[in-house]
Structure formats: structure tokens, C-alpha cells
Write an enzyme that holds these catalytic residues in place. Structure first.
Site, PDB file in Angstrom:
ATOM      1  N   PHE A  74       1.225  -1.148   0.090  1.00 20.00           N
ATOM      2  CA  PHE A  74      -0.217  -0.212  -0.105  1.00 20.00           C
ATOM      3  C   PHE A  74       0.982   1.262   0.121  1.00 20.00           C
ATOM      4  O   PHE A  74       0.744   1.959  -1.377  1.00 20.00           O
ATOM      5  CB  PHE A  74      -0.513  -0.376   1.082  1.00 20.00           C
ATOM      6  CG  PHE A  74      -1.091   1.430   1.418  1.00 20.00           C
ATOM      7  CD1 PHE A  74      -2.308   1.931   1.038  1.00 20.00           C
ATOM      8  CD2 PHE A  74      -0.976   2.234   3.243  1.00 20.00           C
ATOM      9  CE1 PHE A  74      -3.016   3.179   1.186  1.00 20.00           C
ATOM     10  CE2 PHE A  74      -1.452   3.005   3.300  1.00 20.00           C
ATOM     11  CZ  PHE A  74      -2.526   3.528   2.848  1.00 20.00           C
ATOM     12  N   ASP A  84      10.073  -7.089  -3.722  1.00 17.70           N
ATOM     13  CA  ASP A  84       8.917  -7.437  -3.080  1.00 17.70           C
ATOM     14  C   ASP A  84       8.782  -9.142  -2.745  1.00 17.70           C
ATOM     15  O   ASP A  84       8.747  -9.294  -4.499  1.00 17.70           O
ATOM     16  CB  ASP A  84       7.428  -6.128  -3.304  1.00 17.70           C
ATOM     17  CG  ASP A  84       7.072  -6.603  -2.163  1.00 17.70           C
ATOM     18  OD1 ASP A  84       6.172  -7.911  -1.918  1.00 17.70           O
ATOM     19  OD2 ASP A  84       6.479  -5.522  -2.021  1.00 17.70           O
ATOM     20  N   ASP A  93      12.766 -12.053  -1.778  1.00 15.87           N
ATOM     21  CA  ASP A  93      12.381 -12.133  -0.489  1.00 15.87           C
ATOM     22  C   ASP A  93      13.581 -11.637   0.336  1.00 15.87           C
ATOM     23  O   ASP A  93      14.938 -11.393   0.355  1.00 15.87           O
ATOM     24  CB  ASP A  93      12.347 -13.482   0.478  1.00 15.87           C
ATOM     25  CG  ASP A  93      11.701 -13.339   1.944  1.00 15.87           C
ATOM     26  OD1 ASP A  93      12.234 -12.873   2.139  1.00 15.87           O
ATOM     27  OD2 ASP A  93      10.980 -14.565   1.866  1.00 15.87           O
ATOM     28  N   LEU A 146      10.708  -0.432   3.408  1.00 16.82           N
ATOM     29  CA  LEU A 146       9.081  -0.660   3.752  1.00 16.82           C
ATOM     30  C   LEU A 146       8.411  -2.058   4.019  1.00 16.82           C
ATOM     31  O   LEU A 146       7.654  -2.277   4.240  1.00 16.82           O
ATOM     32  CB  LEU A 146       8.239  -0.046   2.487  1.00 16.82           C
ATOM     33  CG  LEU A 146       8.440   1.381   2.762  1.00 16.82           C
ATOM     34  CD1 LEU A 146       9.695   2.411   2.351  1.00 16.82           C
ATOM     35  CD2 LEU A 146       6.642   2.326   2.503  1.00 16.82           C
ATOM     36  N   ALA A 185      11.370   2.599   7.627  1.00 18.69           N
ATOM     37  CA  ALA A 185       9.661   2.665   7.662  1.00 18.69           C
ATOM     38  C   ALA A 185      10.048   2.315   8.557  1.00 18.69           C
ATOM     39  O   ALA A 185       9.046   0.706   9.377  1.00 18.69           O
ATOM     40  CB  ALA A 185       8.859   2.616   6.667  1.00 18.69           C
ATOM     41  N   TYR A 219       5.582  -8.058  15.494  1.00 17.85           N
ATOM     42  CA  TYR A 219       6.136  -6.646  14.406  1.00 17.85           C
ATOM     43  C   TYR A 219       6.456  -5.551  15.546  1.00 17.85           C
ATOM     44  O   TYR A 219       7.283  -4.687  15.292  1.00 17.85           O
ATOM     45  CB  TYR A 219       4.603  -5.932  14.334  1.00 17.85           C
ATOM     46  CG  TYR A 219       3.800  -4.647  13.676  1.00 17.85           C
ATOM     47  CD1 TYR A 219       4.463  -4.827  12.390  1.00 17.85           C
ATOM     48  CD2 TYR A 219       3.491  -4.044  13.960  1.00 17.85           C
ATOM     49  CE1 TYR A 219       4.724  -3.925  11.326  1.00 17.85           C
ATOM     50  CE2 TYR A 219       3.299  -2.809  13.122  1.00 17.85           C
ATOM     51  CZ  TYR A 219       3.970  -2.861  11.997  1.00 17.85           C
ATOM     52  OH  TYR A 219       4.163  -1.389  11.098  1.00 17.85           O
ATOM     53  N   LYS A 223      10.552  -3.832  14.763  1.00 18.17           N
ATOM     54  CA  LYS A 223      10.926  -2.973  14.399  1.00 18.17           C
ATOM     55  C   LYS A 223      11.195  -2.239  15.110  1.00 18.17           C
ATOM     56  O   LYS A 223      12.791  -1.257  15.206  1.00 18.17           O
ATOM     57  CB  LYS A 223       9.310  -1.768  14.452  1.00 18.17           C
ATOM     58  CG  LYS A 223       8.277  -2.061  13.209  1.00 18.17           C
ATOM     59  CD  LYS A 223       9.376  -1.743  11.709  1.00 18.17           C
ATOM     60  CE  LYS A 223       7.888  -2.433  10.492  1.00 18.17           C
ATOM     61  NZ  LYS A 223       8.213  -1.832   9.309  1.00 18.17           N
TER      62      LYS A 223
END
Ligand code: NAD
Length: 331
Positions: free
Chosen positions: A29, A49, A74, A91, A132, A163, A167
Site C-alpha cells: 500500500f 517485494d 524475499d 518498507l 519505515a 511486529y 521494528k
């Protein structure tokens, strides 16, 4: 110059050549919007991607541009991009709770090994690197609004930890490459971003509310809906990422909308804008769901001259139109 005007190409250029940018997660997105923005700005773009949560349609549209290349790979395995690279925008990562719950180990690996490969690519090329990252590094925050100096309140073994901790690790690794290997890095902490192009089934609140409202189905609000979020329209987030990339600031820099709304208010606004008579129903609050979320964006304003431009209702209208169009063509 095919497809772009000369002024845009000049903005994209560095030392007289077209700036070449690698975008990991470029079929997603946010990545799709970023690639389009960079191409419009005169850059050459290589999107990498593995399409684990990305959309082939995004790549098909981007591939119509002469300065776009897609690499299906990957990034946890290898990030082999031939030729010069001026900038790496990292990202790649599952981003919605539904996706990272389904891909827990993959999420940890893309935050760790994937980030290492992206940093290595920046290092060998002497390229600027932008991570990101996310407001999720603040967890369920005890400080409100959240400034970058806040260290966060994250449960390391909770359902969101794959997650959040991936990050946080990615931020630490990015910092280590900056301090010990001299890589020119920047960290963006992105808050809830929405807009056309989100996947209807990705479990995030905006696509869920919009598809439910447009189909006349009950709108499912979690908990009592009093938890808050701050929304940022996708073009504003992309502008912030590009402003950070153009600077030499290490960050972290919060990028997010300043208008804090409750989840219930948001459901009601979507319903009103869609002209829908869907009832609102309440379902269980997910474990470790943050109670509040609002960025302190004074650093982004001061250092990057950035602040969101698209009012929430305007952004929601544009997004609703897009979902309406998707549902119409699916029918
Ligand atoms: P998305 O799922 O639409 O896009 C992520 C992309 O990364 C997908 O195309 C996916 O296929 C790709 N990907 C995942 N693992 C990969 C791997 N191992 N190798 C190669 N590609 C891989 O999500 P998004 O909303 O566009 O988010 C993009 C980035 O921005 C993510 O890193 C996310 O954490 C961050 N972010 C997004 C938001 C938001 O509100 N959208 C908020 C904070 C942070």
C-alpha cells in the site's frame, strides 16, 4: 524524457544523473504510493517485494513507467540489486495485525535480516537509507501525545510483539549501522496511514469500516470504541518519508496526523460519509490494543518543514470513493 517532465527529472537527479531509489515493499500500500511519487519526481525506481502481503496490480500499474523495475525477491534471503543505488527506502514488512499474526516468524525476520540486507545495500553503495518504522514502537503508551524521546511500553511476549519488537530491533540495527559503519540513515516512525489502495481484507480499521459501511453490514468497533487513533492520509506520509530521505537527519521522526479521534467517532464518520445505515456493533478488544495514539510531530515540522495537508474528512472521502469503485468492479 519519456513519461516525466524535465523539471521533475531534474528534481530526481543527483550529481547530474537520475536518482536511483530501491524501495523494499514497493508492491504494498505505502510502497506503491511511494514508488509512484518517486517516479513522478524523476527518479529511477527499483521495487523489491515478495508479494507476501503486496498486490500484483500495484506492480502491473508501476511497470507501465519506463523508469520502474520490479524485483520479485524475499529481502530476508538476499537483496541483490545490480547497478548504482542512491537511496534505499526500507518498507518491506507485513504491517496489519491480521498479516503479522499470520506471519509471525516472517515478520521478525524481515525486521531483522531483511533490514540488515537493506542496510548492507545502502552501505556498499554509499546510499541514504530510510527505515519505515512505526508508532507501534511506543506500544500502549504511558506518555501522550508521543514524542520521539519516549521509549515506549511494549509487551515483548504479547500478540503484537512480533511486529513491535521487529521494528524496535530494526531501529537499533539502523542506529548501529549509522554509528559503527558510517551509513547515512534516517528512521521514520509512521502512525496510522490510510488511503486508496489498502487491501479490503487486511483487518485494519479503515478498510474494515469502509467495506462494511458500503455493503450495509454491521460496523464492528472493538471494545467500547473509546480508544483513540490519529490518521494520516497516504500522500502526506509519503511526503514525510521523502523529506526525511532528502535530509541527513537520523531521526527518529514521527510522521502522523494530529487530529486524534476515537475509534467509535471514526466508525460514525465513515458511516455518515458513505450515507450508510449500517448499525454499529461492539466486539472484543484485541489483547494489548493501545488505548491512545497521537504523534508529537514538532520534530518533523522543525527539521523537515513537514506537516499533514489533507484534512481527515477529505482523505476519508477519497478513500471511500476508491473502495466504492473496487466493490463496483468486483460486482
Ligand atoms: P503492506 O503490507 O501493504 O506492504 C508491505 C510490503 O512488504 C508488501 O508488499 C509485502 O509483500 C512486502 N514484504 C513483506 N515481507 C517481505 C519480504 N520478506 N521481502 C520482500 N517484501 C516483503 O503494508 P503498508 O501499510 O504498505 O506498510 C509498509 C511499511 O510501512 C511497513 O514496513 C510498515 O511496518 C510501515 N508502516 C505502515 C503504517 C501504515 O499505517 N500503513 C504505519 C506504520 C508503519
Amino acid at each position: 524524457m519519456e513519461g516525466v517532465d524535465a523539471a521533475a527529472a531534474l528534481r530526481g537527479s543527483r550529481d547530474g544523473h537520475r536518482r536511483r531509489v530501491v524501495v523494499t515493499g514497493g508492491a504494498g500500500f505505502l510502497g506503491g504510493w511511494l514508488c509512484r511519487h518517486l517516479l513522478d519526481d524523476g527518479c529511477e525506481v527499483v521495487a523489491v517485494d515478495n508479494l507476501v502481503t503486496g498486490t500484483p496490480a500495484v506492480v502491473e500499474e508501476l511497470e507501465t513507467h519506463p523508469h520502474f523495475t520490479f524485483v520479485h525477491a524475499d529481502v530476508t534471503r538476499v537483496l541483490d540489486v545490480q547497478g548504482r543505488v542512491d537511496q534505499v527506502m526500507h518498507l518491506a514488512s507485513p504491517a496489519s495485525p491480521v498479516h503479522y499474526a499470520a506471519l509471525p516468524v516472517e515478520t521478525m525476520l524481515v525486521g531483522s535480516q531483511g533490514t540488515m540486507h537493506a542496510l548492507d545495500l545502502a552501505q556498499v553503495n554509499g546510499a541514504r537509507f530510510v527505515l519505515a518504522s512505526t508508532s507501534e514502537v511506543y506500544g500502549d503508551p504511558l506518555v501522550h501525545p508521543q514524542p520521539e524521546s519516549y521509549w515506549g511500553n511494549v509487551n515483548p511476549v504479547g500478540p503484537r510483539s512480533v511486529y513491535d519488537e521487529a521494528k524496535r530491533f530494526a531501529e537499533a540495527l539502523t542506529t548501529a549501522y549509522r554509528t559503527s559503519r558510517g551509513v547515512d540513515t534516517g528512521i521514520a516512525r509512521i502512525f496510522n496511514t490510510y488511503g486508496p489502495g489498502m487491501r479490503a481484507d487486511d483487518g485494519r480499521m479503515i478498510p474494515a469500516f469502509m467495506t462494511q459501511a458500503l455493503k450495509g453490514e454491521p460496523i464492528t468497533v472493538t471494545g467500547d470504541g473509546s480508544q483513540t487513533r490519529s490518521l494520516c492520509y497516504v500522500t502526506d506520509t509519503v511526503d514525510g518519508l521523502c523529506a526525511l530521505a532528502a535530509s541527513d537527519h537520523p531521526g527518529p521522526v514521527n510522521l502522523g496526523g494530529g487530529d486524534e479521534v476515537t475509534v467509535l467517532e471514526l466508525a460514525e464518520t465513515v458511516c455518515r460519509l458513505a450515507g450508510s445505515s449500517s448499525p454499529i456493533t461492539f466486539v472484543d478488544l484485541p489483547e494489548d490494543d493501545p488505548r491512545v495514539r497521537r504523534p508529537d510531530t514538532s520534530r518533523a515540522a522543525e527539521l523537515l518543514g513537514w506537516k499533514p495537508q489533507v484534512p481527515v474528512e477529505e482523505g476519508l472521502r477519497r478513500t471511500l470513493e476508491w473502495f466504492e469503485e473496487q466493490l463496483r468492479s468486483a460486482a
